[in-house]
Motif scaffolding. Structure first.
Motif, short mmCIF file in Angstrom:
data_model
loop_
_atom_site.label_atom_id
_atom_site.label_comp_id
_atom_site.label_asym_id
_atom_site.label_seq_id
_atom_site.Cartn_x
_atom_site.Cartn_y
_atom_site.Cartn_z
N GLU A 196 0.84 -1.20 0.00
CA GLU A 196 0.00 0.00 0.00
C GLU A 196 0.87 1.26 0.00
N ALA B 233 -7.16 -3.23 -4.69
CA ALA B 233 -8.57 -3.62 -4.72
C ALA B 233 -8.75 -5.00 -4.08
N HIS C 272 -7.68 0.54 -7.39
CA HIS C 272 -8.93 1.29 -7.49
C HIS C 272 -8.82 2.49 -6.55
N LYS C 273 -8.93 3.67 -7.13
CA LYS C 273 -8.82 4.91 -6.35
C LYS C 273 -7.53 4.96 -5.53
N GLY C 274 -6.44 4.52 -6.15
CA GLY C 274 -5.13 4.61 -5.52
C GLY C 274 -4.85 3.57 -4.45
N ARG C 275 -5.71 2.55 -4.35
CA ARG C 275 -5.54 1.51 -3.33
C ARG C 275 -5.61 0.13 -3.95
N ARG D 116 0.87 4.03 -2.95
CA ARG D 116 0.59 5.42 -2.60
C ARG D 116 1.71 6.33 -3.10
N GLU E 18 -3.69 6.00 -9.54
CA GLU E 18 -5.06 5.81 -9.06
C GLU E 18 -5.71 4.53 -9.59
N THR E 19 -5.52 4.27 -10.89
CA THR E 19 -6.12 3.11 -11.54
C THR E 19 -5.04 2.38 -12.31
#
Length: 138
Positions: free
Chosen positions: A25, A110, A105-108, A29, A34-35
């Motif tokens: 993570e 999934a 997904h959205k920088g994290r 980050r 993001e995707t």
């Protein structure tokens, strides 16, 4: 399109599962994507990677027990160059994965609610396992 790569070292203390989801993570980050897709590849033939439940530690213990039973030490293996746990470690690694792909997904990552990412150490001695990370996306 952006991408980043890093080699992560995961220390182990012998057989078992070692979660390193938080380090992944942090890497994602820092990459600012993001995707996209994160690929993890372990650079060893006697350890592997797993996505597994991280809520109940009994899951990891039961997996370790099962694989130890499935590929036992002490059989009459020909390949014993590094000791009696050498070939069973290769068998366990062959039955699991050496690489994983995890969507972003959205920088994290999934991942599901109870999923974590682990190095599955198959050798009896402690090691420093190298996992190559590569993320690509926008």
């Amino acid at each position: 399109m952006k991408q980043a790569q890093r080699i992560l070292t995961v220390p182990t203390r012998g057989p078992g599962l070692y979660e390193f989801t938080d380090a992944l993570e942090d890497f994602v980050r820092g990459a600012g994507i993001e995707t996209g897709l994160l690929t993890c590849f372990i650079r060893h033939t006697s350890a592997s990677l797993l996505i597994q439940e991280n809520a109940d530690p009994d899951v990891c213990r039961d997996l370790q027990t099962f694989f130890a039973h499935l590929a036992t030490s002490g059989m009459n293996y020909r390949h014993t160059a590094e000791g009696p746990d050498d070939m069973p470690s290769h068998i366990r690694s062959a039955l699991t994965q050496t690489s994983l792909g995890i969507p972003l997904h959205k920088g994290r990552l999934a991942l599901g609610t109870w999923q974590g990412i682990y190095v599955f150490e198959h050798r009896d001695a402690p090691h420093r396992r190298e996992v190559t990370l590569h993320v690509i996306g926008e």
